[in-house]
Motif scaffolding. Structure first.
Motif, short mmCIF file in Angstrom:
data_model
loop_
_atom_site.label_atom_id
_atom_site.label_comp_id
_atom_site.label_asym_id
_atom_site.label_seq_id
_atom_site.Cartn_x
_atom_site.Cartn_y
_atom_site.Cartn_z
N ILE A 35 -1.26 6.38 -10.77
CA ILE A 35 -2.33 5.42 -11.04
C ILE A 35 -3.63 6.20 -11.09
O ILE A 35 -3.95 6.93 -10.15
CB ILE A 35 -2.38 4.34 -9.95
N PRO A 36 -4.42 6.11 -12.18
CA PRO A 36 -5.66 6.90 -12.28
C PRO A 36 -6.56 6.70 -11.07
O PRO A 36 -6.77 5.59 -10.60
CB PRO A 36 -6.32 6.35 -13.55
N GLY A 37 -7.04 7.82 -10.54
CA GLY A 37 -7.94 7.80 -9.39
C GLY A 37 -7.24 7.70 -8.06
O GLY A 37 -7.89 7.52 -7.03
N SER A 38 -5.90 7.82 -8.04
CA SER A 38 -5.17 7.73 -6.78
C SER A 38 -3.99 8.69 -6.80
O SER A 38 -3.68 9.30 -7.81
CB SER A 38 -4.67 6.30 -6.55
N GLU A 39 -3.34 8.81 -5.65
CA GLU A 39 -2.14 9.62 -5.53
C GLU A 39 -0.89 8.74 -5.44
O GLU A 39 0.16 9.18 -4.98
CB GLU A 39 -2.24 10.53 -4.30
N THR A 40 -1.01 7.50 -5.86
CA THR A 40 0.11 6.57 -5.86
C THR A 40 0.82 6.63 -7.21
O THR A 40 0.18 6.60 -8.26
CB THR A 40 -0.36 5.13 -5.60
N CYS A 41 2.14 6.71 -7.16
CA CYS A 41 2.94 6.76 -8.38
C CYS A 41 3.51 5.38 -8.68
O CYS A 41 3.95 4.66 -7.77
CB CYS A 41 4.08 7.76 -8.23
N LEU A 42 3.49 5.01 -9.95
CA LEU A 42 3.88 3.66 -10.36
C LEU A 42 4.94 3.74 -11.46
O LEU A 42 4.89 4.61 -12.33
CB LEU A 42 2.66 2.91 -10.88
N LYS A 43 5.88 2.81 -11.39
CA LYS A 43 6.89 2.69 -12.45
C LYS A 43 7.03 1.21 -12.81
O LYS A 43 7.15 0.36 -11.94
CB LYS A 43 8.25 3.23 -11.97
#
Length: 336
Positions: free
Chosen positions: A50-58
């Motif tokens: 996710i732009p601006g974060s270290e969270t990955c999204l699917k």
């Protein structure tokens, strides 16, 4: 001397003017750097940061069209069609406590004879081995074909679960809220308890599962084993229930077997069968009597193209003191 002074003065004036112009020059502002979506390969294919974060999204899901058949499947009609839309959002990130996961699954079934709407299929939080929320329990895992009946009709609950994993071995325990379960009239506690142990041993996998319904004071035990054998995978299962309960309610004993044959990389055929002992239950949920039954069938899976598949299932069922019947479905599914 006058000419020399004039030349020197002119040069000084030009330098002064040039310096003033350089000082007053307008410089275009640099554009803000753009942050493009980056691929996140820490949790498998399909994830992105996710732009601006270290969270990955699917983001994934599927669209399914299915026509089923069976006696009086839709009113007096022996067939019925529906379309399903499934949307899944999976967010993960690494923390000092382990991998943090949030999952949302939304499902809507469109059937001409029923109301259409979107419902929560699953929604849960995971941190390491801890899982809390609304999700499918371990009893929802069965054999790969469409012939076996190895769980009750409800396998989704609000629950708290913990799973310990060490290499190929795992063990877990879960506490389920059983609100809405139809068995029995005494539903004071609405609590169920599950426990599982399992592992992989070379080409074989085994899982032993137990569940206890505290309101019914009845429980069930199930074992499933699979092994790569020849051109396919052999699956065996057995279950026992002390009485009808939230985890297994069809019969006192049952055994099932299947053999999934991978004909080609795209085509799989799975014949299977199951036998049931003591199908009758008392008013309090216990099993009695001597009515048995069996079912057998075939499941065909074919990958038409990338993310496009079809499945056909045909089953024959014969229970004592009931009219035998054929059931099944034809399914087309586009995943993404």
């Amino acid at each position: 001397m006058n000419i020399k002074s004039l030349l020197l003065g002119s040069a000084a004036a030009l330098a002064a003017v040039s310096g003033a112009q350089a000082a007053d020059a307008i410089v275009a502002a640099q554009p803000e750097p753009m942050e493009y979506v980056r691929v996140c390969d820490a949790f498998g294919a399909g994830f992105f940061y996710i732009p601006g974060s270290e969270t990955c999204l699917k983001i994934g899901g599927y669209v399914r069209f299915q026509t089923g058949f069976g006696r009086d499947l839709s009113g007096t009609s022996d067939w019925d069609s529906f379309t399903r839309a499934q949307l899944e959002i999976d967010a993960r990130s690494d923390t000092e406590l382990g991998t943090l996961r949030g999952f949302i699954g939304l499902r809507g079934d469109a059937d001409n004879s029923s109301n259409r709407g979107v419902n929560v299929d699953q929604a849960f939080i995971e941190l390491g081995g801890l899982k809390v929320g609304y999700f499918y329990n371990w009893w929802d895992d069965g054999l790969s074909g469409e012939t076996d009946i190895l769980a009750s009709h409800t396998t989704q609950y609000n629950a708290i679960r913990y799973t310990y994993t060490a290499g190929a071995f795992y063990a877990g325990v879960a506490v389920d809220e059983l609100e809405g379960v139809i068995h029995g009239t005494n539903r004071d506690n609405n609590v169920g308890i599950e426990g599982i142990i399992g592992g992989a041993f070379g080409p074989a996998k085994v899982a032993l599962l137990g569940g206890y319904d505290t309101d019914q004071e009845e429980g069930a035990v199930r074992v499933i084993a699979t092994a790569e054998l020849g051109p396919g995978t052999l699956g065996l299962a057995a279950a026992w229930a002390s009485g009808q309960n939230a985890y297994y309610d069809t019969s006192e004993w049952t055994v099932a077997a299947e053999y999934a044959v991978k004909v080609t990389d795209r085509f799989k055929i799975t014949p299977g069968g199951q036998y049931f002992w003591n199908l009758d239950s008392t008013a309090t949920g216990g099993f009695n009597g001597d009515r048995d039954g069996w079912r057998a069938g075939l499941t065909f899976d074919y990958q038409l193209a990338t993310n496009l598949s079809t499945k056909v299932a045909v089953n024959y069922q014969d229970f004592d003191n009931q009219q035998e019947q054929w059931t099944g479905f034809v399914r087309l599914q586009r995943a993404f």
